[in-house]
Scaffold this active site. Structure first.
Site, PDB file in Angstrom:
ATOM      1  CG  ASP A   1      -1.973   1.026   1.255  1.00 19.57           C
ATOM      2  OD1 ASP A   1      -2.306   1.561   0.171  1.00 19.57           O
ATOM      3  OD2 ASP A   1      -2.511   1.333   2.342  1.00 19.57           O
TER       4      ASP A   1
ATOM      5  CD  GLU B   1      -0.511   5.306  -4.188  1.00 25.76           C
ATOM      6  OE1 GLU B   1      -0.086   5.624  -3.066  1.00 25.76           O
ATOM      7  OE2 GLU B   1      -1.181   4.294  -4.394  1.00 25.76           O
TER       8      GLU B   1
ATOM      9  CG  ASP C   1      -8.345   4.208  -0.093  1.00 21.93           C
ATOM     10  OD1 ASP C   1      -8.194   2.963  -0.070  1.00 21.93           O
ATOM     11  OD2 ASP C   1      -7.606   4.997   0.511  1.00 21.93           O
TER      12      ASP C   1
HETATM   13  O1  MIG Z   1      -4.208   6.195   4.376  1.00 19.96           O
HETATM   14  O2  MIG Z   1      -3.894   1.017   5.698  1.00 19.96           O
HETATM   15  O3  MIG Z   1      -5.988   1.926   0.200  1.00 19.96           O
HETATM   16  O4  MIG Z   1      -7.049  -0.176   1.691  1.00 19.96           O
HETATM   17  O5  MIG Z   1      -7.128   0.133   4.488  1.00 19.96           O
HETATM   18  C1  MIG Z   1      -4.941   5.023   4.229  1.00 19.96           C
HETATM   19  C2  MIG Z   1      -5.065   1.753   5.758  1.00 19.96           C
HETATM   20  C3  MIG Z   1      -4.021   3.848   4.117  1.00 19.96           C
HETATM   21  C4  MIG Z   1      -5.120   2.944   2.187  1.00 19.96           C
HETATM   22  C5  MIG Z   1      -5.547   1.672   1.511  1.00 19.96           C
HETATM   23  C6  MIG Z   1      -6.620   1.019   2.324  1.00 19.96           C
HETATM   24  C7  MIG Z   1      -6.100   0.723   3.709  1.00 19.96           C
HETATM   25  C8  MIG Z   1      -5.632   2.018   4.370  1.00 19.96           C
HETATM   26  N1  MIG Z   1      -4.623   2.688   3.523  1.00 19.96           N
END
Ligand code: MIG
Length: 726
Positions: free
Chosen positions: A317, A320, A434
Site C-alpha cells: 500500500d 504511489e 479507496d
Molecule cells: O491512508 O492502511 O488503500 O485499503 O485500508 C490510508 C489503511 C491507508 C489505504 C488503503 C486502504 C487501507 C488504508 N490505507
C-alpha cells in the site's frame, strides 16, 4: 518520425532514449520503414511532446486501465500519474495506476501503447470533440501502434507485455478485510464467525493495525502474540492471513530496516543527497529506492521472515508513494501560517493559508525534490522522482515478487498492490483503491474491469461494498452480485465506517450474501479456467460488448460487460432498482442467478436480440449465456481447496453444438508455466430432439454431470450423465 514495423504489422516508434520501464518483455523483430507517412501529428516543445490524432464522429475510445469515468473514454481528460487520492469524484483525472494503453474503434481501428515512466495526459475529445491530444512530459519514449480488430489489437499488446500475474487458486475465494481488525482476538472472531455462519471464506487481511507502530515487517507483540502459531492455527483451518506492507520505512533508531537502509544508502534522497524525509502513518519515514536493484533485493528479502512464519501473500500500500507531508513542506507551511498570526487576514491570504495546509499531501514539489539511483543496463542513473514517478509502486511490488521467487521459485504467492504501471501486471494483481460506498463506484467498478483486462491486470477487483462511507444492505448485495465474477472478491472498508461483514446486516440480507458467496464458490472452477485461458490466449477476461459484437449499439453499451468467452453480465447498479434495461446484441439465455441450490428447468429463459426491461428482485442478478456457449458450476464448499469435480452442472445455450475447455491445475505451483495442467473438454451436441455430452478429460476424479441445455426454441433439457457413461 522514424517508424519501424514488425512482421505482424505493429508499428514501433522510438523517440530518443527513454528511461527503461521493463514493460515490454517480448520485443518482436522490427525493421525500419522508409518514407512512411507520420502517425498523428507530433510536436516537441520545451521538453514536452504533444501528439494529436483526429477522431471520427462515431469513434469510441476504450482503455487507459485504472481510470475514472466510462468504458468509452471520449469526452474528458485523463492522466497517467499514480495518485493517492481517496476521493474518486468525476472531476478527477487519475487514480492509482498509470496505464498508457488504449484502443480506438470506429472508422479505423487502432491502438496505442506509450512506454514511458512519467506523466502522460490524454485529452480525449474534451477541448475539441474530434481531437485526441496526448501530452507526454518528456521527449524520450517508445510507442507502439496496433491495427486490426479489437481482439487482435489487445492480443498483440498483451503479447508484447507478456503473461499476467497468476495468484494461487485460493485467491479466487472470498476474502474479508477491514482497516481496524486490531488484534488476534478480533481476527479469530471473524474467522469463527464465517464458519459458524456457514459462509465460505479463504482469507482475512491484516491492515496496518498488526504492525508495531506502523513499522514494515514488524508484528505487534502485544496485539498479535505468538503470531507464528496464530498463522498456523488459521492455516490448519485453511484460512490465509494477508498482511499489508507500506512503502515508507519508519525513521526510528534501533529499527533494523531503517538503520540498514540509511547505512547502505538505500533510501530515495533529497536535493542534498540526504534521505528524503516525509511523513505517512508511522510518522517520519524514508522511501526505499525501489528503482535500484540492490534495494529491491534487500526489500524483497525482508518479506521472507513472514513467509517463514507461514504467510503466503501480502498487499503493498501507499506506494504511489503517498506522502501526508514532507518535512520541508510542513516547515514552509508553518512559517507561512505563523507569519499571519495576529493579522487581519484578507480573504485571498486566507485561501492561500488554507491551500498551504491542504496542499501538503502528495505535493508535486516534493516529488520533484526526490532522487533515485536507478539501475539500468548501462549502469546507475541519477533520476528525479517526478520523471519516473509511475515506476515507484511497480518496482516496490516487483521487489516483493522477486523476493518471493528467491524464497521458493516454484510456489505461487498472493500479491496485491495499489500503485501500478503496466509493467507491473506480470508481478501482481491490483485492488482499485479507496472507493466509496456509493452506487457510482459500483458502476465505476463495472466500467473499469474491461480496461483493466486490456492493460493486463487480470487479477483485480474493487473493495466490495466500498471502502469509505457507509454501505447500505442493498448496495452491499448489488455489489456482491457483480464481484461474484471479479477474480479478486474482497470485502474491505475503512476504519470508522459502518461494519460490512456479511452478518452486519439484517437476516434476509445475510442469507442473500451467503447464497451469493456460495454461488461464487460454485463458479470458482469456471472463473479460474476463464482467468487462466484469458492469460494464456491474451484475450480479455472482462470486455466491452464491442469485443464480440460488431453492431453500432454494442459500441455504446456502458453498463453491461462480457465475461470470458461465454457470458454477458448486466448488473443492477442503481439504488432501489428492482430491474433494469438490457440490450441483447443477439439471442441469449438469461439466468436470474440468486442461488445455486435450486436450479431447475424454469431457472433459464431464452431472450431475443434487442432491448428488454428485466425485473430483478434484490436477490437476483442477470447472467446471460451467449449462443453456443457453456457455463460450468460445481457444488459450493466453504474453502476453495474443498471444491471438487464430483458433481458438475453444465448450463448451456446450444443450437447445434457447444464446446468448453475447463482448464485446471494444482493451483499452488508454477508448473502450469510448463504446460502441466488438466483439461476437461465438454462438448454438447444436439441429436434430434435431445442433446449428448461427450467429455474428454485428464481429471480422474470427475463425477456425475448434470446438464441444463436450452435449445433455440427456449426449451430447457434437463439431463444427467452418470460417471460410468463417460
Ligand atoms: O491512508 O492502511 O488503500 O485499503 O485500508 C490510508 C489503511 C491507508 C489505504 C488503503 C486502504 C487501507 C488504508 N490505507
Amino acid at each position: 518520425m522514424k517508424i519501424f514495423e514488425s512482421k505482424d504489422g505493429i508499428n514501433y516508434i522510438r523517440r530518443g532514449q527513454m528511461i527503461p520501464t521493463e514493460t515490454v518483455v517480448n520485443m518482436p523483430d522490427f525493421h525500419l520503414i522508409e518514407n512512411r507517412k507520420a502517425i498523428g501529428t507530433l510536436i516537441e516543445s520545451k521538453g514536452l511532446t504533444e501528439w494529436s490524432f483526429s477522431l471520427s464522429a462515431n469513434d469510441v475510445v476504450y482503455g487507459l486501465g485504472q481510470n475514472m469515468r466510462g468504458l468509452n473514454k471520449r469526452g474528458f481528460v485523463y492522466e497517467s500519474f499514480c495518485s493517492d487520492d481517496p476521493n474518486h469524484t468525476p472531476d478527477k483525472r487519475s487514480l492509482y495506476g498509470a496505464h498508457n494503453f488504449f484502443v480506438v474503434l470506429g472508422e479505423e481501428n487502432w491502438g496505442l501503447y506509450i512506454d514511458f515512466a512519467g506523466k502522460v495526459t490524454y485529452d480525449i475529445g474534451f477541448e475539441d470533440k474530434n481531437q485526441l491530444k496526448i501530452t507526454i512530459e518528456g521527449v524520450d519514449f517508445d510507442a507502439y501502434v496496433f491495427k486490426g480488430t479489437f481482439e487482435s489489437i489487445t492480443k498483440q499488446f498483451r503479447a508484447l507485455i507478456g503473461p499476467s500475474y497468476v495468484p494461487p487458486k485460493w485467491a479466487f475465494g472470498y476474502q474479508q478485510s477491514r482497516w481496524s481488525y486490531e488484534d488476534a482476538t478480533v481476527v479469530k472472531e471473524i474467522a469463527d464467525r464465517f464458519d459458524s455462519e456457514d459462509i465460505p471464506c479463504d482469507a482475512i487481511y491484516l491492515d496496518i493495525d498488526y504492525m508495531e507502530r506502523f513499522k514494515d515487517f514488524t508484528i505487534s507483540d502485544e496485539r498479535f502474540p505468538e503470531f507464528k502459531s496464530f498463522v498456523k492455527d488459521l492455516k490448519a483451518r485453511d484460512l490465509k492471513l494477508v498482511p499489508i506492507i507500506d512503502a515508507g520505512v519508519k525513521v526510528e533508531e534501533g529499527y533494523s530496516v531503517y538503520e540498514e537502509g540509511v547505512e547502505k544508502h538505500y533510501f530515495v534522497t533529497d536535493d542534498k543527497g540526504k534521505p528524503f524525509s516525509a511523513a505517512v502513518w508511522p510518522g517520519k519515514v524514508h522511501f526505499p529506492d525501489f528503482l535500484n536493484a540492490d534495494v529491491r533485493e534487500w526489500f524483497g528479502n525482508a518479506y521472507h521472515e513472514m513467509l517463514e512464519m507461514g504467510i503466503e501473500g501480502f498487499w503493498n500500500d501507499m506506494n504511489e508513494p503517498a506522502i501526508f507531508y514532507s518535512e520541508k513542506g510542513l516547515n514552509e507551511a508553518i512559517a507561512f501560517v505563523s507569519a499571519q498570526a495576529g493579522q487581519n487576514l484578507d480573504i485571498y491570504t486566507f485561501f492561500t493559508l488554507k491551500d498551504k495546509i491542504m496542499g501538503l499531501s502528495n505535493a508535486l514539489s516534493d516529488y520533484k525534490a526526490m532522487w533515485h539511483r536507478m539501475t539500468t543496463r548501462s549502469g546507475e542513473l541519477k533520476v528525479n522522482h517526478y520523471d519516473v514517478h509511475n515506476l515507484y509502486g511497480y518496482n516496490m511490488t516487483r521487489a516483493a515478487a522477486e523476493g518471493f521467487k528467491r524464497f521458493d521459485s516454484d510456489r505461487r504467492f498472493f500479491m496485491l498492490t495499489r500503485a501500478s504501471h503496466i509493467g507491473m501486471a506480470k508481478h501482481s494483481g491490483i485492488w482499485t483503491g479507496d472507493n466509496h460506498s456509493w452506487w457510482e463506484h459500483l458502476k465505476l467498478n463495472v466500467q473499469m474491469m474491461p480496461s483493466l483486462s486490456m492493460a493486463g491486470f487480470l487479477y483485480s477487483g474493487a473493495d466490495t461494498g466500498g471502502f469509505g462511507g457507509n454501505v447500505s444492505a442493498e448496495l452491499m448485495v448489488r455489489w456482491m452480485q457483480f464481484s461474484t465474477f471479479t477474480p479478486l472478491l474482497r470485502n474491505h472498508s475503512a476504519m470508522g465506517t459502518r461494519r460490512q461483514e456479511p452478518w452486519q446486516f439484517d437476516q434476509a440480507t445475510l442469507k442473500i450474501i451467503r447464497d451469493q458467496i456460495r454461488m461464487r464458490y460454485a463458479l470458482v472452477p469456471y472463473l479460474y479456467a476463464e482467468f487462466m485461458k484469458a492469460n494464456q490466449d491474451q484475450t480479455l477476461l472482462f470486455a466491452p460488448l464491442a469485443y464480440a459484437y460488431g453492431d453500432s449499439r454494442s459500441l455504446l453499451v456502458e453498463d453491461q460487460v462480457l465475461f470470458g468467452e461465454g457470458l454477458m453480465l448486466a448488473p443492477v447498479i442503481e439504488q432501489n432498482a428492482l430491474g433494469r434495461y438490457v440490450y441483447l446484441p443477439e439471442d441469449m439465455v438469461l439466468w436470474k442467478a440468486s442461488s445455486v441450490e435450486n436450479l431447475n428447468q424454469e431457472s433459464f429463459v431464452k431472450m431475443e436480440h434487442g432491448d428488454h426491461y428485466l425485473p430483478l428482485a434484490i436477490n437476483e442478478s442477470a447472467v446471460f449465456i451467449r449462443k453456443n456457449h457453456l457455463l460450468v458450476l460445481t457444488e459450493p464448499r466453504n474453502r476453495v481447496s474443498k471444491l471438487s469435480y464430483d458433481h458438475l452442472t453444465v448450463i448451456g445455450y446450444v443450437e447445434d453444438e457447444a464446446t468448453y475447455d475447463l482448464y485446471d491445475d494444482d493451483g499452488v505451483t508454477n508448473q502450469f508455466e510448463k504446460g502441466i495442467h488438466h483439461k476437461t473438454r465438454l462438448t454438447v451436441v444436439r441429436v434430434g430432439e435431445t442433446y449428448r455430452l461427450s467429455v474428454d478429460t485428464t481429471v480422474t476424479t470427475l463425477g456425475n454431470i448434470e446438464l441444463y441445455i436450452i435449445d433455440k426454441n427456449g426449451k430447457t433439457h434437463h439431463l444427467k450423465q452418470e460417471k460410468g457413461v463417460l
